[in-house]
Each structure stands twice: as structure tokens, then as C-alpha cells.
Motif scaffolding. Structure first.
Motif: not given
Length: 276
Positions: A20-24, A26-36, A96-99
């Protein structure tokens, strides 16, 4: 990530996976399949909840919805009966966070980002737009500084929001007791040395730095190894390994209690004297 709010009896928490993190950003991004999501109450262990037990809404809206809108919104785990837990703020970008953000060009002075977000308008006040990309002077992003990427959603129910854009730190960093990056000639009082820290973030192309102690009486190379430690190697003894040290920690430990040292990493120099 701990999103607990103070002085409430029941609240929502969310944990993000590294995906859920993009290198650039500073905060995480919501991805339904990758959070709890968790349901939390004072005095009790937090309860893991399924995504179907989470509802969403735009800030300022009255009604909760089953599906999240794209943008900066609120999420809440369902409570018992009519109970409403304190929600958590999330960034649901729909990509996606990396995109979301990637670098498309870089020079000695500038870095150019491409930002992919099809759900509204994007602006960076400090950037120059070049062929639909954003060119930023590296001085603006020096020392882990950030600039705001402003997103204006097409969805009229959603508010404008921003995300902090940065260049990730790599290499060697030395910080003083206030957490500020320092370089050059440093005279550090003995009573303050324990507040100074070092951190090394390396890669295959940047995997080492050197320290000379007491006018080159000892010269060591600190080399990143496969165990995510720094191997300490003696340049005066054919790079023989003499120990290991963590990638970050107290500067006093790195200096081994020696009051005079010169640390070299690429073009950066730290000439350190620990004084009484």
C-alpha cells in the motif's frame, strides 16, 4: 498504522501491508485486498473485521455506503446495533499504489514525475508541467522535504485533498538531537553526542561508506551485507572483516567512542570532533 483517536470508547483501526506504499508518497494508500480493519474498544483486545463489515462515506456526508468512493474518505467498522465507531481517514485512489506516482526523468537538478489518477484533476503548485508530467527542482525536495500533490475529484460529493510527495532518502544520514540532517564540520559537545544518530539506506549501486579515525590511524569501510547489517572492514588489512553494526543507531556507537573522525560517503563529508 495506528489510527486510534484519543478519548473515544470505540474506534476503527486499519493496518496497511507494504504493497500500500508508494516510494514517493509519505502516507499509505487504501487497497481493499491489502489492508486489515479492526474494531477497537477501550479495555478490550481489538477485533479483526472482514471488509463486508466496513462502510464508507465522503467527509461531511450523512449516509454511510457499502462501497468506497475514490478520494480522501472515511471508513468505519460496524458496531453493535446502532453503535457508530469513530472512523478512520483513508486515501482510496482507485489505482495500485506503485502505479500512482513514478519517475519518468531525472537530471542533476530536476526530477520529473508522472501521476496516474483518472478520477479528477491533479496539480502541484511548485512544479512545472511538461508533456502532462510534473518537473520539480530537487532543491525543493532536499532533506526529505515534501510538496503537496493536490487532487480535485470529479465526484462532486468529495472534497479536494492533497498527498505529500517526496524523494525517498538514500545513502548515509546523520541527524542531531532534534532530528535535523547535518553535514560538514561538526563540533559536538560530549553531553550531546548520545542524541546524534546515523542511518544508512543502500542498494547494489550504493552499498558502502568509509570512516577514518584520528588522522587516518584507522580506516574502516562499512559495507551493506545480505543480512541487512553493515560489515566493518579494515582497509589497512586487505578489507578484513572485523565486525558488524546495525544500519541505524547512535552516532556514538558508530564512532566507537573515538572523538575525531572523518566520515565519507560519495561527495559528502562529516568532519566530527567530540569536545568536552
Amino acid at each position: 498504522m495506528d489510527n486510534q483517536l484519543k478519548d473515544v470508547s470505540a474506534w476503527t483501526e486499519i493496518d496497511y501491508s507494504p504493497i500500500c506504499y508508494n516510494t514517493y508518497i509519505k502516507v499509505p494508500l487504501f487497497e481493499p485486498k491489502n489492508v486489515q480493519f479492526y474494531r477497537c474498544r477501550q479495555g478490550k483486545e481489538k477485533e479483526l473485521t472482514k471488509l463486508i463489515q466496513v462502510v464508507f462515506k465522503a467527509k461531511g456526508a450523512e449516509e454511510w455506503e457499502d462501497d468506497p468512493r475514490y478520494g480522501n474518505i472515511l471508513a468505519m467498522t460496524l458496531g453493535d446495533g446502532d453503535e457508530e465507531l469513530t472512523p478512520v481517514e483513508i486515501y482510496n485512489m482507485g489505482v495500485d499504489a506503485d502505479e500512482l506516482v513514478r519517475v519518468v526523468d531525472e537530471t542533476e537538478d530536476t526530477i520529473t514525475f508522472h501521476i496516474r489518477w483518472p478520477y479528477g484533476e491533479i496539480a502541484i503548485p511548485q512544479a512545472k508541467e511538461v508533456n502532462g508530467n510534473f518537473e520539480i527542482n530537487k532543491k525543493i525536495l532536499a532533506n526529505e522535504q515534501t510538496v503537496d500533490v493536490v487532487f480535485t475529484p470529479n465526484d462532486e460529493q468529495l472534497q479536494e485533498f492533497s498527498l505529500p510527495l517526496t524523494i525517498p532518502f538514500t545513502g548515509l544520514a546523520i541527524r542531531n538531537g532534534e532530528g535535523e540532517l547535518v553535514k560538514g564540520d561538526l563540533e559536538i559537545p560530549f553531553g550531546e553526542i548520545m542524541g546524534y544518530t546515523y542511518e544508512f539506506k543502500g542498494n547494489d549501486k550504493d552499498d558502502r561508506f568509509g570512516i577514518s579515525f584520528n588522522g587516518d590511524k584507522k580506516i574502516y569501510q562499512y559495507v551493506l551485507n545480505d543480512d541487512f547489517k553493515l560489515s566493518i572492514r579494515n582497509k589497512r588489512d586487505r578489507m578484513a572483516k572485523i565486525g558488524e553494526i546495525d544500519l541505524k543507531g547512535s552516532l556514538a556507537v558508530l564512532l566507537q567512542g573515538i572523538p575525531n573522525a572523518v566520515i565519507k560517503h560519495k561527495d559528502d563529508r562529516w568532519r566530527i570532533t567530540v569536545c568536552d
